[in-house]
Design a protein around this motif. Sequence first.
Motif, PDB file in Angstrom:
ATOM      1  N   TYR A   6       0.845  -1.191   0.000  1.00 41.67           N
ATOM      2  CA  TYR A   6       0.000   0.000   0.000  1.00 41.67           C
ATOM      3  C   TYR A   6       0.882   1.243   0.000  1.00 41.67           C
ATOM      4  CZ  TYR A   6       1.272  -0.375   4.927  1.00 41.67           C
ATOM      5  OH  TYR A   6       1.986  -0.505   6.086  1.00 41.67           O
ATOM      6  N   SER A  21      -9.827   5.278   1.464  1.00 45.41           N
ATOM      7  CA  SER A  21      -9.218   4.040   0.976  1.00 45.41           C
ATOM      8  C   SER A  21      -9.544   3.852  -0.501  1.00 45.41           C
ATOM      9  CB  SER A  21      -9.766   2.855   1.789  1.00 45.41           C
ATOM     10  OG  SER A  21      -9.589   1.629   1.124  1.00 45.41           O
ATOM     11  N   PRO A  23      -8.849   0.735  -2.802  1.00 45.91           N
ATOM     12  CA  PRO A  23      -8.256  -0.605  -2.826  1.00 45.91           C
ATOM     13  C   PRO A  23      -8.094  -1.253  -4.194  1.00 45.91           C
ATOM     14  CG  PRO A  23     -10.548  -0.746  -2.201  1.00 45.91           C
ATOM     15  CD  PRO A  23     -10.241   0.715  -2.341  1.00 45.91           C
ATOM     16  N   ALA A  69      -3.936   0.850  -2.745  1.00 47.43           N
ATOM     17  CA  ALA A  69      -3.225  -0.406  -2.997  1.00 47.43           C
ATOM     18  C   ALA A  69      -2.220  -0.241  -4.129  1.00 47.43           C
ATOM     19  CB  ALA A  69      -4.218  -1.503  -3.341  1.00 47.43           C
ATOM     20  N   LEU A  78      -8.776  -6.870  -2.200  1.00 45.54           N
ATOM     21  CA  LEU A  78      -8.831  -6.345  -0.835  1.00 45.54           C
ATOM     22  C   LEU A  78     -10.249  -6.077  -0.348  1.00 45.54           C
ATOM     23  CD1 LEU A  78      -5.873  -3.805  -1.124  1.00 45.54           C
ATOM     24  CD2 LEU A  78      -5.812  -6.086  -0.101  1.00 45.54           C
ATOM     25  N   TYR A 132      -2.777  -4.347   4.435  1.00 45.38           N
ATOM     26  CA  TYR A 132      -3.634  -3.208   4.063  1.00 45.38           C
ATOM     27  C   TYR A 132      -4.632  -2.930   5.189  1.00 45.38           C
ATOM     28  CZ  TYR A 132      -6.343  -0.182   0.879  1.00 45.38           C
ATOM     29  OH  TYR A 132      -6.978   0.894   0.285  1.00 45.38           O
TER      30      TYR A 132
END
Length: 272
Positions: A6, A21, A23, A69, A78, A132
Amino acid sequence: MENQPYVVITPKVTKVPFVLSIPHSGIEFPNELKSKYNQELIAQPDDTDWFLQQLYDFSSELGITIIYARYSRWVIDLNRDPASKPLYNDGRIITALTPVTDFLGNKIYSEEKDEPNEEEVKRRLSIYYWPYYKKIEELMAGLQEDFNHVQFWDAHSIRSLVPTIRKDKFPEMILGDNDEKTADKSLIAVAMESLSSASFQVNHNEPFKGGHLTRYFGNPEKKIHALQLEMIKSLYMNSDELIYDAEKALAVKNVLKSTFESLIKKMEEVNQ
């Protein structure tokens, strides 16, 4: 082991209790896995949430902490349950924790023997998936020490039409909170009102209620409020959904920025 799976972008101004976030924007493949994939497909992995870092690049200027990510969701997704439990019980097809095909059913590995077995799935969970999650936990725990209540926003995008998932086109934006379980209703209302203030079609929990990240972290009783926003790529990309369109993206950025500012203001009230 290579570098962490990450990247964290710290706020450019005084931090606020908000973690963003992203991902599914990763396009890298670990060196030990890269040769196992169809090289033509991984040159531009189609299931990527393209350009979301660019679309949300204003966030650090609002005091928001960003995590995204590095690796493609084809390495490990994820936003799926680590035990591969279905996110929905209505029979819909959802891509796997460690996919072996893309959304359209094309095989992503060069040979069947290269597809991950149970041992390999466990290895990827340990090296690429849980770090993560643990970093998000660390970021939010630090914010809770300073602010108490924390906002978590999981950013996603999808092609306008994916026939293998849904026969009709997707709504332009979908706010997910697992039927209002992952965030306080007052914050959900602020997000819905702000997103709906523009001319975009905004659905609530239909057809997506929020994936595993939203459901895993969202716990209003523990003062963590998680929301997922899914949007169609054509809102900020060209008609082929391949190239970032700065002019189209500006309208989306404006409503996202306004929404984040409204949520930050509401969080200030909640944390008083």
